[in-house]
Design a protein around this motif. Structure first.
Motif, PDB file in Angstrom:
ATOM      1  N   GLY A   5     -13.170  41.054  17.396  1.00  0.00           N
ATOM      2  CA  GLY A   5     -12.450  41.622  18.533  1.00  0.00           C
ATOM      3  C   GLY A   5     -11.032  41.117  18.579  1.00  0.00           C
ATOM      4  O   GLY A   5     -10.523  40.567  17.597  1.00  0.00           O
TER       5      GLY A   5
ATOM      6  N   LYS B 184     -19.543  36.935  17.363  1.00  0.00           N
ATOM      7  CA  LYS B 184     -19.841  36.566  18.740  1.00  0.00           C
ATOM      8  C   LYS B 184     -18.635  36.853  19.641  1.00  0.00           C
ATOM      9  O   LYS B 184     -17.496  36.845  19.190  1.00  0.00           O
ATOM     10  CB  LYS B 184     -20.191  35.074  18.825  1.00  0.00           C
ATOM     11  N   ILE B 185     -18.922  37.130  20.901  1.00  0.00           N
ATOM     12  CA  ILE B 185     -17.842  37.290  21.876  1.00  0.00           C
ATOM     13  C   ILE B 185     -17.283  35.903  22.188  1.00  0.00           C
ATOM     14  O   ILE B 185     -18.015  35.004  22.599  1.00  0.00           O
ATOM     15  CB  ILE B 185     -18.348  37.966  23.171  1.00  0.00           C
TER      16      ILE B 185
ATOM     17  N   LYS C 154     -14.407  33.339  24.110  1.00  0.00           N
ATOM     18  CA  LYS C 154     -13.576  33.214  25.312  1.00  0.00           C
ATOM     19  C   LYS C 154     -12.273  32.508  24.944  1.00  0.00           C
ATOM     20  O   LYS C 154     -12.255  31.597  24.124  1.00  0.00           O
ATOM     21  CB  LYS C 154     -14.322  32.425  26.388  1.00  0.00           C
TER      22      LYS C 154
ATOM     23  N   THR D 139     -11.365  37.539  26.688  1.00  0.00           N
ATOM     24  CA  THR D 139     -12.409  37.334  25.682  1.00  0.00           C
ATOM     25  C   THR D 139     -12.132  38.268  24.513  1.00  0.00           C
ATOM     26  O   THR D 139     -11.240  39.123  24.578  1.00  0.00           O
ATOM     27  CB  THR D 139     -13.813  37.636  26.242  1.00  0.00           C
ATOM     28  N   SER D 140     -12.909  38.108  23.455  1.00  0.00           N
ATOM     29  CA  SER D 140     -12.739  38.966  22.283  1.00  0.00           C
ATOM     30  C   SER D 140     -13.464  40.297  22.445  1.00  0.00           C
ATOM     31  O   SER D 140     -13.493  41.104  21.514  1.00  0.00           O
ATOM     32  CB  SER D 140     -13.246  38.250  21.024  1.00  0.00           C
ATOM     33  N   ASP D 141     -14.036  40.531  23.613  1.00  0.00           N
ATOM     34  CA  ASP D 141     -14.701  41.801  23.881  1.00  0.00           C
ATOM     35  C   ASP D 141     -13.654  42.894  24.091  1.00  0.00           C
ATOM     36  O   ASP D 141     -12.443  42.639  24.113  1.00  0.00           O
ATOM     37  CB  ASP D 141     -15.589  41.661  25.121  1.00  0.00           C
TER      38      ASP D 141
ATOM     39  N   LYS E 157     -13.756  50.009  20.275  1.00  0.00           N
ATOM     40  CA  LYS E 157     -15.191  50.086  19.950  1.00  0.00           C
ATOM     41  C   LYS E 157     -15.399  50.707  18.575  1.00  0.00           C
ATOM     42  O   LYS E 157     -16.202  50.221  17.771  1.00  0.00           O
ATOM     43  CB  LYS E 157     -15.920  50.902  21.021  1.00  0.00           C
TER      44      LYS E 157
ATOM     45  N   LYS F 266     -14.366  48.366  15.619  1.00  0.00           N
ATOM     46  CA  LYS F 266     -15.298  47.272  15.354  1.00  0.00           C
ATOM     47  C   LYS F 266     -16.637  47.751  14.817  1.00  0.00           C
ATOM     48  O   LYS F 266     -17.354  46.998  14.162  1.00  0.00           O
ATOM     49  CB  LYS F 266     -15.516  46.444  16.630  1.00  0.00           C
TER      50      LYS F 266
END
Length: 285
Positions: free
Chosen positions: A138, A195-196, A198, A208-210, A222, A225
């Protein structure tokens, strides 16, 4: 009539057997391309500050390149394979890296497959700097990108906002969004996970990496990724249209992305293989 039915049945059987044999041959050709990549010096190369590349990354890059060789008239491929003189010098990574390519005798004076290949060689090095070859990364949590259009994502940490650099970028997004093109996810994925994360940057502690934001920019993140082949093709166009001395990629601006002769050799083998086995092109969409 019985004899006619027998001949018809025999002809159908022969045809089905021939078709199955052809399909098996094409499937084997795809495996051969993966083996060329996975067994190459590019796959065992130590990248500065990054170490070994994930083999799924090298295999995936080889496969997207093979598809580009199969489809030289595709709009995006035409952009990426153009000679640097046909583009703006400050926007084109191949122009910006001209001295490095020249030192390695990688000539980009004409449009076509060799220039396309050299762009992909640089792209491989860029992916190692930006994501260490992990397709599902992300946005960079050290930065405070909160807007959907500026949040970076994917292998090359590109953004939706840079789509203004080329009409082909939005067209590519539309094509992949409508699932008209193969994402090649199984090849790039392997056993990789992301993983997401922070942010530890006090200026943006909630980042966050989201996915950031909403709307088309979020949809782009989306897709980038989840669809690595899209990320590759998108970044390749950006590399040539907004990837130079003042372009999208910090490692390119600073000439930190490495140009690997081992990766060039690997892609040359893929290029020759496709030319010698053109039936493999029927498998790409």
């Amino acid at each position: 009539m019985t004899a006619l039915r027998t001949l018809t049945t025999l002809a159908l059987t022969v045809g089905i057997v021939a078709l199955c044999a052809e399909q098996r041959a094409v499937a084997q050709s795809l495996k051969d391309i993966e083996q060329i990549a996975g067994g190459s010096g590019c796959a065992t190369r130590e990248w500065k500050r990054r170490g070994l590349a994930p083999k799924p990354y090298i295999k995936g890059m080889a496969m997207v390149f093979a598809r580009a060789i199969c489809q030289p008239g595709a709009a995006g491929v035409v952009v990426v394979s153009a000679t640097p003189e046909a583009t703006s010098s400050k926007a084109d990574a191949l122009t910006h890296y001209g001295d490095i390519f020249a030192a390695k005798n990688m000539i980009n004076s004409t449009s076509g497959e060799d220039t396309l290949r050299h762009a992909y060689v640089l792209l491989i090095g860029l992916g190692m700097m930006e994501s260490a070859g992990k397709y599902c990364e992300g946005r960079d949590v050290s930065q405070c990108f909160a807007e959907a259009s500026s949040a970076e994502a994917g292998l090359f940490q590109t953004s939706w906002g840079v789509n203004k650099a080329s009409f082909e970028l939005k067209q590519l997004f539309d094509t992949y969004s409508s699932k008209k093109r193969d994402c090649m996810l199984p090849i790039f994925k392997g056993n990789l996970t992301c993983k997401i994360r922070k942010s530890h940057n006090p200026k943006c502690p909630d980042s966050t990496s989201d996915v950031a934001g909403s709307g088309v920019g979020a949809d782009w993140q989306k897709l980038t990724k989840a669809c690595p082949a899209f990320a590759v093709e998108y970044a390749a166009i950006v590399l040539r249209t907004s990837g130079g001395a003042k372009g999208e990629f910090n490692p390119i601006r600073k000439k930190q992305a490495e140009v690997s002769l081992q990766c060039d050799s690997m892609l040359q083998r893929v290029q020759r293989y496709v030319k010698e086995n053109p039936s493999v092109c029927s498998k790409f969409r």
